[in-house]
Design a protein around this motif. Sequence first.
Motif, mmCIF file in Angstrom:
data_model
loop_
_atom_site.group_PDB
_atom_site.id
_atom_site.type_symbol
_atom_site.label_atom_id
_atom_site.label_comp_id
_atom_site.label_asym_id
_atom_site.label_seq_id
_atom_site.Cartn_x
_atom_site.Cartn_y
_atom_site.Cartn_z
ATOM 1 N N ASP A 1 0.731 -1.149 -0.105
ATOM 2 C CA ASP A 1 0.187 -0.251 -0.072
ATOM 3 C C ASP A 1 0.919 1.454 0.084
ATOM 4 N N GLY A 2 0.247 1.998 -1.089
ATOM 5 C CA GLY A 2 0.925 3.477 -0.595
ATOM 6 C C GLY A 2 1.756 3.874 -1.928
ATOM 7 N N VAL A 3 2.390 2.676 -2.793
ATOM 8 C CA VAL A 3 3.644 3.349 -3.546
ATOM 9 C C VAL A 3 2.629 3.735 -4.792
ATOM 10 N N ALA A 4 3.374 4.414 -4.364
ATOM 11 C CA ALA A 4 2.199 5.526 -6.187
ATOM 12 C C ALA A 4 3.624 5.346 -7.182
ATOM 13 N N SER A 5 4.930 5.066 -7.605
ATOM 14 C CA SER A 5 5.611 4.735 -8.820
ATOM 15 C C SER A 5 6.906 4.365 -8.601
ATOM 16 N N ILE A 6 7.036 2.995 -9.786
ATOM 17 C CA ILE A 6 8.392 2.493 -9.128
ATOM 18 C C ILE A 6 9.209 2.095 -9.875
ATOM 19 N N GLU A 7 10.871 2.430 -10.185
ATOM 20 C CA GLU A 7 11.544 2.581 -11.532
ATOM 21 C C GLU A 7 12.839 2.396 -11.527
ATOM 22 N N SER A 8 12.685 0.589 -12.591
ATOM 23 C CA SER A 8 14.019 -0.242 -12.194
ATOM 24 C C SER A 8 14.756 -0.010 -13.283
ATOM 25 N N SER A 9 16.200 -0.356 -12.785
ATOM 26 C CA SER A 9 17.570 -0.241 -13.610
ATOM 27 C C SER A 9 18.293 -1.851 -13.104
ATOM 28 N N PHE A 10 18.323 -2.803 -14.226
ATOM 29 C CA PHE A 10 18.901 -3.320 -14.256
ATOM 30 C C PHE A 10 20.402 -3.633 -14.254
ATOM 31 N N SER A 11 21.773 -3.678 -13.627
ATOM 32 C CA SER A 11 23.013 -3.591 -13.598
ATOM 33 C C SER A 11 23.429 -4.056 -14.927
ATOM 34 N N LEU A 12 24.583 -4.138 -15.541
ATOM 35 C CA LEU A 12 25.237 -4.439 -16.831
ATOM 36 C C LEU A 12 26.285 -5.281 -15.922
ATOM 37 N N GLY A 13 26.866 -4.448 -15.035
ATOM 38 C CA GLY A 13 27.990 -5.766 -14.278
ATOM 39 C C GLY A 13 28.340 -4.471 -13.510
ATOM 40 N N ALA A 14 29.168 -4.788 -12.277
ATOM 41 C CA ALA A 14 29.641 -3.584 -11.376
ATOM 42 C C ALA A 14 31.047 -3.614 -11.335
ATOM 43 N N VAL A 15 31.173 -2.238 -11.613
ATOM 44 C CA VAL A 15 32.880 -1.621 -12.308
ATOM 45 C C VAL A 15 33.572 -1.623 -10.703
ATOM 46 N N LYS A 16 33.057 -1.566 -9.740
ATOM 47 C CA LYS A 16 33.538 -2.033 -8.384
ATOM 48 C C LYS A 16 32.393 -1.946 -7.011
ATOM 49 N N SER A 17 32.664 -2.669 -6.093
ATOM 50 C CA SER A 17 31.847 -2.942 -4.867
ATOM 51 C C SER A 17 32.506 -3.290 -4.110
ATOM 52 N N SER A 18 32.500 -2.458 -2.545
ATOM 53 C CA SER A 18 32.950 -2.777 -2.089
ATOM 54 C C SER A 18 31.715 -2.799 -0.393
ATOM 55 N N ARG A 19 32.617 -3.127 0.928
ATOM 56 C CA ARG A 19 32.305 -2.917 1.766
ATOM 57 C C ARG A 19 33.560 -2.491 2.803
ATOM 58 N N VAL A 20 34.070 -1.839 2.436
ATOM 59 C CA VAL A 20 35.575 -1.845 3.231
ATOM 60 C C VAL A 20 35.525 -0.371 2.785
ATOM 61 N N LEU A 21 35.367 0.398 4.671
ATOM 62 C CA LEU A 21 35.137 1.426 4.942
ATOM 63 C C LEU A 21 36.901 2.098 4.734
ATOM 64 N N PRO A 22 36.604 3.680 3.929
ATOM 65 C CA PRO A 22 38.077 4.462 3.703
ATOM 66 C C PRO A 22 38.716 4.962 5.113
ATOM 67 N N ILE A 23 38.830 3.669 6.080
ATOM 68 C CA ILE A 23 39.612 4.239 7.076
ATOM 69 C C ILE A 23 40.657 4.804 7.194
#
Length: 158
Positions: free
Chosen positions: A136-158
């Motif tokens: 309930d309450g969703v007005a719009s949904i826009e989907s974008s499909f990833s073609l591939g990851a250029v960078k994916s990280s969970r490492v914070l820059p500390i």
Amino acid sequence: MAEFAKREIDPIDNKILRALQEDGRITVQALSERVGISPSPCLRRVRQLEEAGIISGYGASIDPKAVGLPVSVFISIKLEQQRAQNLDDFGAAISRWPEVMDCYLMTGKFDFLMRVVCADLEAYETFLRKRLTQLDGVASIESSFSLGAVKSSRVLPI
């Protein structure tokens, strides 16, 4: 949002945090050698960082393709109303869905941005039809499909 205990982070803590982000399974002995302190104080610091909520957990990084989830979809969602209760209800609903990997409350044109993983386009269509469009309450949904990851990280820059 998590409450953090008051704790100053010094350069040794930063070294510990960097090392643990790179290898969460590192032994205390190896960690202590890497950061330049003995094992007992090293372990004490790690426990203090955990208790303070700075280290929030440990986990394995798994390749989604290797486990049959090669499709990543970024979904922008606008709600009909942006009242606190509507935002909370949406957040509670999607937090139960395992396909949703990340979801952020946003500023700008859309209210939420989420990343969903699935096996294929058919699985995404099922997710969209049986879950997301049923809220309930969703007005719009826009989907974008990833073609591939250029960078994916969970490492914070500390």
